[in-house]
Write an enzyme that holds these catalytic residues in place. Structure first.
Site, PDB file in Angstrom:
ATOM      1  N   LYS A  40       0.841  -1.206   0.000  1.00 53.86           N
ATOM      2  CA  LYS A  40       0.000   0.000   0.000  1.00 53.86           C
ATOM      3  C   LYS A  40       0.873   1.253   0.000  1.00 53.86           C
ATOM      4  CE  LYS A  40      -0.161  -0.477   5.017  1.00 53.86           C
ATOM      5  NZ  LYS A  40      -0.951  -0.913   6.169  1.00 53.86           N
ATOM      6  N   TYR A 261      15.265  30.027   8.425  1.00 49.63           N
ATOM      7  CA  TYR A 261      14.077  30.727   8.922  1.00 49.63           C
ATOM      8  C   TYR A 261      14.124  30.876  10.434  1.00 49.63           C
ATOM      9  CZ  TYR A 261      11.614  30.354   4.458  1.00 49.63           C
ATOM     10  OH  TYR A 261      11.224  30.485   3.154  1.00 49.63           O
TER      11      TYR A 261
HETATM   12  C1  LIG Z   1      -0.202  -1.872   6.802  1.00 47.84           C
HETATM   13  C2  LIG Z   1      -0.806  -3.163   7.163  1.00 47.84           C
HETATM   14  C3  LIG Z   1      -0.019  -4.321   7.220  1.00 47.84           C
HETATM   15  C4  LIG Z   1       1.498  -4.287   7.161  1.00 47.84           C
HETATM   16  O1  LIG Z   1       1.945  -3.868   8.432  1.00 47.84           O
HETATM   17  P1  LIG Z   1       3.507  -3.683   8.786  1.00 47.84           P
HETATM   18  O2  LIG Z   1       3.480  -3.278  10.220  1.00 47.84           O
HETATM   19  O3  LIG Z   1       4.005  -2.605   7.903  1.00 47.84           O
HETATM   20  O4  LIG Z   1       4.170  -4.982   8.567  1.00 47.84           O
HETATM   21  C5  LIG Z   1      -0.661  -5.534   7.414  1.00 47.84           C
HETATM   22  N1  LIG Z   1      -2.007  -5.591   7.566  1.00 47.84           N
HETATM   23  C6  LIG Z   1      -2.789  -4.489   7.560  1.00 47.84           C
HETATM   24  C7  LIG Z   1      -4.256  -4.628   7.763  1.00 47.84           C
HETATM   25  C8  LIG Z   1      -2.214  -3.242   7.378  1.00 47.84           C
HETATM   26  O5  LIG Z   1      -2.987  -2.152   7.385  1.00 47.84           O
END
Ligand SMILES: *Cc1c(COP(=O)(O)O)cnc(C)c1O
Length: 371
Positions: A40, A261
């Site tokens: 993702k 800044y």
């Molecule tokens: C993002 C996510 C993962 C992966 O999790 P990590 O901690 O990055 O290994 C797995 N399952 C779900 C439902 C997630 O949202």
């Protein structure tokens, strides 16, 4: 967008061989379970198409994204024997697009389940899906009441070919936290009520909670990309993301001069300042202002002054000038400057450092010949 070499303020190098090694390392922790991958958010900012292709070559066949549109664009990069799961499920009315693009929804509510069942009925065939249960983080999936309804009303499952029962751990990186056991127990009760259906439970850290948590399919994300899945143990993962900024300018300043800044850093003695073309618009978080360090030709250098939109400033007074030419590279993420360290300096987690990585970088993908 591909940027011509040298025209961007920074170079992001993604080591696909390290990614594949991380995948194989995680897979080697498993008994019977399959090892999937969370890709993702553009594979945590590293490029979903390149990452998923490399993981497919390392034998990964189960990929998870959050949104349907992420799945639709990734589908083109993956052979048809790879399963592509959409964790947010189907937006109402978009169910047919899952079939069109060969994507599989993670169903999170009775409403989503009914809509998917209706589509199956129309199509006069069983349609694949994952069903997610909330076992203790109050975020996604059927709550306890909906779970009871789902388990006691078999007609809700009509037409749905359930690939996996799924849930997600809330505190998997804390091995002795009692919530892990409570979530496991709730998941096991659900599995017992629906015998014979495989289950998917563990993220990266969950893999290391033991075989009971691994079930049939694990879904690591962060660890694949080099983030430490352990809280207080040495990181077994290889670095995957390397970030190098370029020096735009250097200048000599007198004592008592404010840099950047607000002049939040003031030189205590005559100093040399280098400006590097990476800023918070590139994901180099503003909370890193006056915190942490980077490296020039192996020398540690402090970041001084506030992070700007497009630049950071470094105190390079101690660095030999031959390393400070315009265009010289500065290591921001490397084997010695890890995503986890930068996250700690910024007051966040490695996940946020990776997913913030900028769109303006020149991106390079590195793969060993023999991988
Ligand atoms: C993002 C996510 C993962 C992966 O999790 P990590 O901690 O990055 O290994 C797995 N399952 C779900 C439902 C997630 O949202």
């Amino acid at each position: 967008m591909t940027l011509a070499q040298g025209s961007a303020g920074a170079v992001l190098t993604v080591d696909l061989t390290a990614l594949q090694n991380n995948y194989r390392y995680l897979a080697a922790q498993l008994g019977q379970a399959r090892c999937g991958a969370a890709v993702k958010a553009d594979a945590y900012g590293l490029g979903a198409a390149q990452v998923a292709t490399a993981l497919y070559s390392a034998a990964c066949r189960d990929f998870f994204v959050a949104h349907l549109h992420e799945a639709i664009s990734l589908r083109r990069s993956l052979p048809s024997d790879a399963a592509l799961y959409v964790m947010h499920g189907s937006p109402v009315g978009h169910e047919a697009e899952f079939l069109q693009h060969q994507c599989i929804p993670v169903l999170n509510s009775l409403q989503q389940i009914k809509a998917w069942g209706n589509l199956a009925c129309q199509q006069q065939r069983a349609l694949p899906a994952i069903v997610q249960f909330d076992t203790g983080m109050a975020r996604m999936g059927l709550d306890q009441q909906e779970t009871q309804q789902f388990l006691s009303q078999p007609e809700l499952r009509a037409g749905i070919q359930i690939h996996y029962l799924m849930s997600h751990l809330s505190v998997a990186e804390r091995k002795d936290h009692e919530l892990n056991q409570l979530q496991l127990q709730r998941m096991q009760e659900i599995r017992a009520a629906l015998p014979g259906i495989p289950a998917s439970f563990a993220n990266s850290s969950g893999i290391f909670l033991g075989a009971a948590f691994q079930m049939d399919l694990v879904r690591p994300g962060a660890a694949l990309y080099g983030v430490n899945p352990h809280q207080n143990q040495v990181n077994p993962m290889q670095a995957v993301a390397y970030l190098q900024g370029r020096i735009i300018q250097t200048r000599e300043i007198a004592a008592g001069v404010g840099v950047g800044y607000g002049g939040s850093w003031v030189s205590s003695k005559p100093s040399r300042i280098a400006t590097v073309g990476v800023g918070y618009a590139d994901g180099w978080l503003r909370s890193l202002s006056n915190r942490g360090w980077v490296e020039i030709a192996g020398h540690k250098v402090a970041m001084v002054g506030n992070v700007s939109m497009d630049t950071i400033t470094l105190d390079v007074s101690e660095i030999p000038v031959e390393h400070l030419q315009e265009g010289a590279l500065v290591d921001l993420l490397s084997d010695r400057i890890t995503v986890d360290q930068v996250a700690q300096q910024a007051g966040t987690i490695g996940y946020e450092i990776l997913t913030s990585l900028g769109a303006r970088y020149e991106r390079q993908y590195r793969q060993a010949e023999t991988a």
